[in-house]
Design a protein around this motif. Sequence first.
Motif, mmCIF file in Angstrom:
data_model
loop_
_atom_site.group_PDB
_atom_site.id
_atom_site.type_symbol
_atom_site.label_atom_id
_atom_site.label_comp_id
_atom_site.label_asym_id
_atom_site.label_seq_id
_atom_site.Cartn_x
_atom_site.Cartn_y
_atom_site.Cartn_z
ATOM 1 N N ALA A 172 0.841 -1.208 0.000
ATOM 2 C CA ALA A 172 0.000 0.000 0.000
ATOM 3 C C ALA A 172 0.872 1.253 0.000
ATOM 4 C CB ALA A 172 -0.912 -0.012 1.220
ATOM 5 N N LEU A 173 1.939 1.244 0.774
ATOM 6 C CA LEU A 173 2.846 2.392 0.810
ATOM 7 C C LEU A 173 3.503 2.615 -0.546
ATOM 8 C CD1 LEU A 173 4.399 4.609 2.322
ATOM 9 C CD2 LEU A 173 6.048 2.846 3.022
ATOM 10 N N ASP A 174 3.947 1.552 -1.185
ATOM 11 C CA ASP A 174 4.608 1.671 -2.495
ATOM 12 C C ASP A 174 3.622 2.215 -3.532
ATOM 13 O OD1 ASP A 174 6.877 0.666 -1.323
ATOM 14 O OD2 ASP A 174 6.588 -1.391 -2.052
ATOM 15 N N ALA A 175 2.369 1.721 -3.482
ATOM 16 C CA ALA A 175 1.367 2.190 -4.442
ATOM 17 C C ALA A 175 1.065 3.676 -4.230
ATOM 18 C CB ALA A 175 0.088 1.360 -4.299
ATOM 19 N N ASP A 181 4.122 10.312 -6.867
ATOM 20 C CA ASP A 181 5.166 10.681 -7.830
ATOM 21 C C ASP A 181 4.535 11.040 -9.173
ATOM 22 O OD1 ASP A 181 7.092 10.229 -5.909
ATOM 23 O OD2 ASP A 181 7.599 8.191 -6.596
ATOM 24 N N ALA A 182 3.519 10.284 -9.594
ATOM 25 C CA ALA A 182 2.871 10.559 -10.877
ATOM 26 C C ALA A 182 2.164 11.917 -10.849
ATOM 27 C CB ALA A 182 1.883 9.439 -11.192
ATOM 28 N N LYS A 183 1.448 12.201 -9.776
ATOM 29 C CA LYS A 183 0.747 13.482 -9.674
ATOM 30 C C LYS A 183 1.732 14.645 -9.563
ATOM 31 C CE LYS A 183 -3.557 11.782 -7.660
ATOM 32 N NZ LYS A 183 -4.488 11.824 -6.513
ATOM 33 N N ALA A 184 2.788 14.429 -8.792
ATOM 34 C CA ALA A 184 3.784 15.500 -8.654
ATOM 35 C C ALA A 184 4.444 15.787 -9.998
ATOM 36 C CB ALA A 184 4.832 15.097 -7.620
ATOM 37 N N GLU A 185 4.696 14.752 -10.756
ATOM 38 C CA GLU A 185 5.294 14.933 -12.077
ATOM 39 C C GLU A 185 4.342 15.688 -12.997
ATOM 40 O OE1 GLU A 185 7.326 12.174 -15.604
ATOM 41 O OE2 GLU A 185 6.566 11.270 -13.760
ATOM 42 N N ALA A 186 3.044 15.346 -12.905
ATOM 43 C CA ALA A 186 2.053 16.033 -13.741
ATOM 44 C C ALA A 186 1.954 17.505 -13.354
ATOM 45 C CB ALA A 186 0.700 15.345 -13.595
#
Length: 221
Positions: A172-175, A181-186
Amino acid sequence: MPKNLKRKLKTYQTSLGFYDQAVAAPSMKAALEAWGASSNLFHQGAAKETDDPDIVAATMASPGVVLRRPVGSDGPFSESAELPTDLVDGEAKPKSKPKSESRSESKQRPAKGATTQSRKIDGQDARKAAAAFEKEERRRDAERRKEEAARAKERAKQRVRRDKAVATAQAALDAARREYDAKAEAIEAERAALDERAEAEQGRWDKQRKKLEEALRRART
């Protein structure tokens, strides 16, 4: 036999079965071995050292040889003794007591057969108690091993459940980290695009401002 060896011998006496038995031996242990006794008759009070001169003389004449006489008799000890004459159907009749012995003393004195039977019963009770104790110890050991196995099994189950819970929490932590990370990149990409638009808008405004300022200056002159 040498005299110095005879002086080391002692005479021991007991009653076994239908005979009084006597033997000259260097120790109580040697006397018990000569009689073939399976228990310590001296500790049980069924054997003793005697200093009767007639018995001592007879045994010292044949040291190490078990001499016998009918039980309860006062006759001499010998290597071959006849059975008591008062046997009926294979068992000895009660011996007549001296007239000088009072009835109260006769009642108080335990019969030899009763004493022997009591010792047999005591021995049987001791063996039964020892067997029961060993059985109980084996039961307790088996119960202890069973409990230890159950505890080990429960610890193994707890370890599996803990490892599973750790793996679930880690997944759960990794997900969540990947989603962040995906949202921060976006967001970072959107910020870069906004910066680029802001920079373009700033350039356009600078050019337009200069033209308008120049038109205003000419209008004033």
